[in-house]
Motif scaffolding. Sequence first.
Motif, PDB file in Angstrom:
ATOM      1  N   ARG A  37       0.828  -1.207   0.000  1.00 55.60           N
ATOM      2  CA  ARG A  37       0.000   0.000   0.000  1.00 55.60           C
ATOM      3  C   ARG A  37       0.864   1.259   0.000  1.00 55.60           C
ATOM      4  O   ARG A  37       0.528   2.257  -0.635  1.00 55.60           O
ATOM      5  CB  ARG A  37      -0.955  -0.033   1.188  1.00 55.60           C
ATOM      6  CG  ARG A  37      -2.039  -1.109   1.086  1.00 55.60           C
ATOM      7  CD  ARG A  37      -2.975  -0.857  -0.085  1.00 55.60           C
ATOM      8  NE  ARG A  37      -3.556   0.467  -0.015  1.00 55.60           N
ATOM      9  CZ  ARG A  37      -4.643   0.769   0.692  1.00 55.60           C
ATOM     10  NH1 ARG A  37      -5.288  -0.173   1.351  1.00 55.60           N
ATOM     11  NH2 ARG A  37      -5.107   1.998   0.707  1.00 55.60           N
ATOM     12  N   ALA A  38       1.974   1.213   0.730  1.00 56.10           N
ATOM     13  CA  ALA A  38       2.891   2.360   0.701  1.00 56.10           C
ATOM     14  C   ALA A  38       3.492   2.521  -0.692  1.00 56.10           C
ATOM     15  O   ALA A  38       3.600   3.629  -1.226  1.00 56.10           O
ATOM     16  CB  ALA A  38       3.992   2.182   1.745  1.00 56.10           C
ATOM     17  N   TYR A  39       3.843   1.412  -1.291  1.00 49.08           N
ATOM     18  CA  TYR A  39       4.464   1.448  -2.619  1.00 49.08           C
ATOM     19  C   TYR A  39       3.482   1.991  -3.659  1.00 49.08           C
ATOM     20  O   TYR A  39       3.823   2.845  -4.478  1.00 49.08           O
ATOM     21  CB  TYR A  39       4.928   0.045  -3.006  1.00 49.08           C
ATOM     22  CG  TYR A  39       5.718  -0.007  -4.286  1.00 49.08           C
ATOM     23  CD1 TYR A  39       7.084   0.257  -4.294  1.00 49.08           C
ATOM     24  CD2 TYR A  39       5.111  -0.314  -5.503  1.00 49.08           C
ATOM     25  CE1 TYR A  39       7.829   0.219  -5.464  1.00 49.08           C
ATOM     26  CE2 TYR A  39       5.843  -0.354  -6.678  1.00 49.08           C
ATOM     27  CZ  TYR A  39       7.197  -0.090  -6.657  1.00 49.08           C
ATOM     28  OH  TYR A  39       7.921  -0.126  -7.822  1.00 49.08           O
ATOM     29  N   LEU A  40       2.254   1.491  -3.624  1.00 49.51           N
ATOM     30  CA  LEU A  40       1.241   1.974  -4.578  1.00 49.51           C
ATOM     31  C   LEU A  40       0.960   3.455  -4.344  1.00 49.51           C
ATOM     32  O   LEU A  40       0.768   4.230  -5.285  1.00 49.51           O
ATOM     33  CB  LEU A  40      -0.053   1.162  -4.441  1.00 49.51           C
ATOM     34  CG  LEU A  40       0.026  -0.294  -4.902  1.00 49.51           C
ATOM     35  CD1 LEU A  40      -1.221  -1.055  -4.472  1.00 49.51           C
ATOM     36  CD2 LEU A  40       0.195  -0.367  -6.430  1.00 49.51           C
ATOM     37  N   ASP A  41       0.958   3.847  -3.084  1.00 50.98           N
ATOM     38  CA  ASP A  41       0.667   5.248  -2.765  1.00 50.98           C
ATOM     39  C   ASP A  41       1.742   6.173  -3.339  1.00 50.98           C
ATOM     40  O   ASP A  41       1.440   7.124  -4.049  1.00 50.98           O
ATOM     41  CB  ASP A  41       0.583   5.403  -1.244  1.00 50.98           C
ATOM     42  CG  ASP A  41       0.207   6.814  -0.816  1.00 50.98           C
ATOM     43  OD1 ASP A  41      -0.868   7.285  -1.232  1.00 50.98           O
ATOM     44  OD2 ASP A  41       0.988   7.444  -0.078  1.00 50.98           O
ATOM     45  N   ILE A  42       3.005   5.849  -3.049  1.00 55.04           N
ATOM     46  CA  ILE A  42       4.056   6.788  -3.438  1.00 55.04           C
ATOM     47  C   ILE A  42       4.358   6.694  -4.934  1.00 55.04           C
ATOM     48  O   ILE A  42       4.834   7.646  -5.543  1.00 55.04           O
ATOM     49  CB  ILE A  42       5.337   6.568  -2.589  1.00 55.04           C
ATOM     50  CG1 ILE A  42       6.266   7.794  -2.665  1.00 55.04           C
ATOM     51  CG2 ILE A  42       6.063   5.300  -3.007  1.00 55.04           C
ATOM     52  CD1 ILE A  42       5.752   8.997  -1.946  1.00 55.04           C
ATOM     53  N   ASN A  43       4.050   5.563  -5.546  1.00 52.83           N
ATOM     54  CA  ASN A  43       4.340   5.417  -6.968  1.00 52.83           C
ATOM     55  C   ASN A  43       3.165   5.773  -7.873  1.00 52.83           C
ATOM     56  O   ASN A  43       3.373   6.084  -9.038  1.00 52.83           O
ATOM     57  CB  ASN A  43       4.797   3.989  -7.283  1.00 52.83           C
ATOM     58  CG  ASN A  43       6.245   3.754  -6.916  1.00 52.83           C
ATOM     59  OD1 ASN A  43       7.146   4.114  -7.680  1.00 52.83           O
ATOM     60  ND2 ASN A  43       6.484   3.197  -5.739  1.00 52.83           N
ATOM     61  N   CYS A  44       1.972   5.672  -7.361  1.00 55.68           N
ATOM     62  CA  CYS A  44       0.790   5.793  -8.227  1.00 55.68           C
ATOM     63  C   CYS A  44      -0.182   6.885  -7.785  1.00 55.68           C
ATOM     64  O   CYS A  44      -0.847   7.508  -8.618  1.00 55.68           O
ATOM     65  CB  CYS A  44       0.023   4.475  -8.271  1.00 55.68           C
ATOM     66  SG  CYS A  44       1.042   3.009  -8.475  1.00 55.68           S
ATOM     67  N   ALA A  45      -0.299   7.068  -6.484  1.00 53.52           N
ATOM     68  CA  ALA A  45      -1.445   7.840  -5.988  1.00 53.52           C
ATOM     69  C   ALA A  45      -1.275   9.348  -6.116  1.00 53.52           C
ATOM     70  O   ALA A  45      -2.207  10.085  -5.803  1.00 53.52           O
ATOM     71  CB  ALA A  45      -1.754   7.465  -4.535  1.00 53.52           C
ATOM     72  N   HIS A  46      -0.138   9.816  -6.591  1.00 51.30           N
ATOM     73  CA  HIS A  46      -0.091  11.258  -6.894  1.00 51.30           C
ATOM     74  C   HIS A  46      -1.048  11.561  -8.044  1.00 51.30           C
ATOM     75  O   HIS A  46      -1.607  12.642  -8.111  1.00 51.30           O
ATOM     76  CB  HIS A  46       1.339  11.719  -7.209  1.00 51.30           C
ATOM     77  CG  HIS A  46       2.091  10.802  -8.105  1.00 51.30           C
ATOM     78  ND1 HIS A  46       2.799   9.721  -7.634  1.00 51.30           N
ATOM     79  CD2 HIS A  46       2.226  10.784  -9.448  1.00 51.30           C
ATOM     80  CE1 HIS A  46       3.357   9.088  -8.670  1.00 51.30           C
ATOM     81  NE2 HIS A  46       3.006   9.703  -9.769  1.00 51.30           N
ATOM     82  N   CYS A  47      -1.219  10.600  -8.949  1.00 52.14           N
ATOM     83  CA  CYS A  47      -2.237  10.760 -10.001  1.00 52.14           C
ATOM     84  C   CYS A  47      -3.525   9.999  -9.656  1.00 52.14           C
ATOM     85  O   CYS A  47      -4.620  10.520  -9.832  1.00 52.14           O
ATOM     86  CB  CYS A  47      -1.716  10.242 -11.334  1.00 52.14           C
ATOM     87  SG  CYS A  47      -0.486  11.292 -12.110  1.00 52.14           S
ATOM     88  N   HIS A  48      -3.349   8.767  -9.210  1.00 51.00           N
ATOM     89  CA  HIS A  48      -4.517   7.906  -8.984  1.00 51.00           C
ATOM     90  C   HIS A  48      -5.119   8.175  -7.613  1.00 51.00           C
ATOM     91  O   HIS A  48      -4.951   7.394  -6.675  1.00 51.00           O
ATOM     92  CB  HIS A  48      -4.125   6.438  -9.124  1.00 51.00           C
ATOM     93  CG  HIS A  48      -3.986   6.014 -10.549  1.00 51.00           C
ATOM     94  ND1 HIS A  48      -5.060   5.693 -11.333  1.00 51.00           N
ATOM     95  CD2 HIS A  48      -2.908   5.906 -11.343  1.00 51.00           C
ATOM     96  CE1 HIS A  48      -4.647   5.384 -12.553  1.00 51.00           C
ATOM     97  NE2 HIS A  48      -3.344   5.510 -12.581  1.00 51.00           N
TER      98      HIS A  48
END
Lengths: 530, 467
Positions: free
Chosen positions: B349-360
Motif C-alpha cells: 500500500r505504501a508502494y502503490l501510494d508513493i508510486n501511483c497515488a499522486h495521479c490515482h
Amino acid sequence: MRQSHTFKKLLLITAMSGGLLLAGCDGDDGKDGKDGADGQSAGGEASSSLAVTTSGFAIPGDAILVAPDAVDGDDITEALSVALFDLPEDALVVLPKGRFVVTESIVVNSASGLTLTGHGIHETVLDFSTSNGDDAFRFQGGNGITVRDMAVYEAPKNGIKATNVNGIHMTYTATVWEGELEANNGAYGLYPLKSQNVLLENNYAFGSADAGIYVGQSENIVVRNNTAKQNVAGIEIENSTMADVYNNIAVGNSGGILVFDLPGLDKAFGGNVRIFNNHAYSNNAANVGAGVVGLVPPGTGALILATSDVEMYNNQLTDNATTAVAITSYLLVDDDLANYPANYGATMGDGWSPTLKNVYLHNNTIARNGDDPQGALLQPIIDGYGSNMNSKGSPQTFPAILYDGIGELLSNTGDLAGFNALVGPDAQADGVNYDPYGAGDQICANSNINANPAPAYDEVNTGLVYPDDPADVTQVDGEGNPLPHLLIDQMVNNTYLNCVQPRLAPAVVNFRNNIYGCTGDDLAEAACAL
Amino acid sequence: MTWQKRLARSKRNAGFMIARIHQDRKGPPEQPGGPFRGKRAFQMRNNKNPMIAALMASMLMAACGGGGSSSDDGDSPASTALNAGAGAPSGAKGSCDAQTRGVNWDALMTEVCPNLSDYKLFTDASDPTAGPTRGGVPYDLSTALFSDYTTKYRFVFVPEGKTVSFDESEALDFPVGTVITKTFALPANTAMRDGDELVIETRLLIHRTDGWMALPYYWSSETDATLAIAGKRLTDLSTINNQGQTLTFDYAVPKAADCTSCHSIVPNLTGPDDQREQIFLPIGPKARYLNKDFTYPDGTVYNQLQYWAEGELLSGLPADFNSVEKAAVFNDETNVASLSDSELNDKARAYLDINCAHCHRADLTLPEGYAGAAGSSGVQLEYNRRYADAPGKFGVCKDPVAGGKDGYPYDVIPGNADESYLQFRIETTDSRHKMPELGRSTVHQEGALLIRSWINQLPLASCSPVP
C-alpha cells in the motif's frame, strides 16, 4: 566497466529567449492559400499575417514560430517543448510547414488562450513513430485552447489528449496511425477528458486501436464535421453530458458511433447526448481493441451502452454488417448481477447504472445492414436470429435496431429494486433508480426510414432480446429467470419500441466567449433544424 | 558526466547540522511514544572519525554567515532553529548573478536561472548530494517513488523565520520561499549505494508567491548542472541490481512541463463557467513518509519529524506522536518472500501510494472538488483508502477503460497477478501501457514482485480464478 558517456551540450536552452523562437518569418507567400470555406479566420489580422493555413486561418505577425527554419525530417522536439513551456496568455504558436520528427511527449500545462497551429492538416505533419514518450500532445488544465491545422502520426499511446481544460477546440487536425488497424496502434486519437466546453470539428482520425475521436467525462460538447475512419471506435462519447454529435462521417471502423457509460469512473454517468445527421457506414473492421471497446461487435453502426437520455435522429446508418444501432444495458457485458454490489457498488452509489432509459431513435435512414452479423458478445443472439430459435421461428435478417431489453425487464419485474439501496443521495436527486420504467424512461424507435432496395426491402428489422413487459415473458429457466426471447419484427410500422420521447436540449459550447453549436454559430445549419 | 565517490564526498559532508539541539537537551523529548521509540530516537551516534569530525566543524564555521538577501549578514543567529541564519527572500526581483553568501533566495523566487549553481544551494556547487547551504536540511522517505534505481538526495530549505506546518495526510504545508532539491544519482551497484554513482540531475521545487513550480537541472558537466526545460534523454546507462544482474536502459530527465503531470491536483470542472486551475504540490514530504529515523551528517540518528519539530522547522506536530501516520518501509533490500501478510499489505500500500497515488487519487483528504490527474480513471490507490470499502477502486475486477490489452481482462484479479493489467503495466516498458507514465524506463523488479505478491494474496473476488 562502466562506459563513460560523452557529454553533449544541451542545445542552446539559454537561447530560449527571443532569438530562437521569435526569429522573423521566413516569408511564406501563402501560395498554399486557403481552401477551406468555413475556417475561422483570425479577423482583422490579414494585412499583417505571416501566412494563411489551408483552412483559411490567418497567422498574425506576432506569432511564436517553432523551428521556422526546420526542413522535412528534422527533429523539432526541443524547440517545441521549449516554446510550449511557460506560455504567455493568448499565445499563438506556429509549427513549421513540412513533416517533422518529435521524439518525446509534448506536455502543455494550464495554457490560457493558446492557439497551436500548423499550416494545414496535410502541410504540417508531426511524426511520433520514434517517440520515447506516450501521448503525442497532452494539454493539462488551462482554458480556451485551440489546436488546428496539423496532423499527428503514430503516437505511441494517445494522439492529442486534453484533460481538465475548460474550452478545448480542435479543428482541421488529424491523428493517424497508418497501415492496417492493429492492436498496437495508438489508443485514442483526439481525446478530451474531464473537460468543459469541448469543440471538435473538421478533424480526421484514422487507425486508432481504441476510439479515433473520444470525449470522456466531459460536459458541453459539440463534435461536428469530423471524419473517423478505420478505428476500432470511430466516435465515442463516454460518461459525458450535454453532447451534440452531428454532420460527422464514421466509416470503416469496428463501431461507428458509440455512446457509453462505463462503471467506475470519476464522472459516474453521462446523458443528454444527441447524435444527428451523421453518416455511419461500412463500419466492418475487425475489432482489435481491448477492454470494453474490444467487445464492440464488428459491423456496428452505432452502439448505445448503459447511457440514458440519448436522442439519435436523421442519421444515415448503412452497410454495417452486424446492426445499424444496438441499444443495450451493461448486463450484456456483465450478467453477473449477484456480484454487482461487490464490483460496482461504489460507482452505482455515484449514479452509474447498468440500465439505460429514454433512448429515442427517429428519422434515421437505415439500409443494407446486418448481412454478416459478428461479434463474440452477440454470438448467441446472432445464432438465435439466424436459426429457428427466435420469435418468428425461422431464420431472420439480423435486426437493424437491436435492443437487449433485459435491464428494463428486470426493472419492471422488480428484480433490480434491491439496487435502489446502493444509489447515493446525489444520484437519487438526479433521478437514478431501479424502479419500473415509466413512459418517460422507455426506449423508443419511430419514424425511421427503410432505405433498403427491393427485394431486400422487408429485411429491416427491430429486435428485442428480451421483452420489456413482464407479461410477455413466456420462457423461463428452471429457476424462473427469463430466457432470451429474441423477438423480431419489421422496423417500419413497428410493433416494438413504438413510442416517442420529448426532444433533448441542444448542447452549448462557450469557447472564448463565443457560443458554438446549434444555439450558437450553427443556428442556420440545416442539421440543427432537424 | 559527474562521477562521484562517496568517500571523496564524505569530507564535504559539512556539518551544517546544529548538534547542540541534541547536546543541550537534558532528557528525551516529551512525547508519549513507547519507551523503545523514545530511546532509539534519542540515540546519538557520533562520527567515529575524529578527523572528519574536525573537518566538519571547520566547514560549519566556514558555512556560517550569509543570510542571502536578508539584512542580518554577519550577525550570529540568536535562534536555535535549523534554518537560523539561512536568510529569506527579500521580496525584490532577484538575479541569477547575485553574489550571495547564503542561498540566493531572490533568484529562486523570481528567476529561472540557467545554472543550478546560480541559486547557491550547496556549499560545493559541484556536489548537490551533500553540504547544503546554511539552513538546508536533508531528508529521505520510508518508501520512495521508483526512479530507475537512482539514489535520491533530498534537501529542504525553508526561509529563516518561517516554519513548515504539519498536515496529517497531505504533503506538509511548506511556507512560501521553501525550496526542495532532489538529486538523482545512478549507483554502479544498487546493493552498494555508498559506492560509485553517476549524478544525473537535480530537480528543484520552489514555492513562489503564486504557487509551486519545478525546474529540472541536468548535470551537464563535472562542475554544474544546466537548466533542461526540454528534458534530456541519456541512453544505455547501466547498473547492477541487488540480484547481481546488469540492467541497461535509457534514462529520461523530465521536461519542465512533465513535472506538473505528477505534481498537480486537478479541478473537477463543475460547469461551463468553472475556471479553476490545477494546483501544483510536492508529493513525497508527507508525514507518513518522513516519520522515520534519519542519519544526519553529524552521525545523529533521529526521527525526521521530531528533528524538524525540535529544530523549530515544523509546527503543529501532534503531541501524541504515536498518532502520526507512518508508512511502511520498502526498498530493494526488502525480502518480499519473508513478509507476513500484514507486512506485505502495508508495504504494497505504501508502494502503490508513493508510486501511483499522486495521479490515482480522488476525494478523501484532497481539497473539495479536486482529484489527481488520473482521478478520472476510476483506479484510486491512496494509502489511506480503505480497501474493503470498495476493492473496485483498487482496480479489482474492473475493466480497463482507456487502453487495455488482450489477455488482461481486469486491472486487478485477486489471486491472479499474471493476468492483472495493473501488474502488466508496472512490468512493461512499452510506453503504450507502462505505469507510471513518467520517470521510469526500466522495470522495478523488486517493486513488481511486491505488487505481484500483494495481488496474489488479496481476498478472492468474483473475477478471481476458481480455487
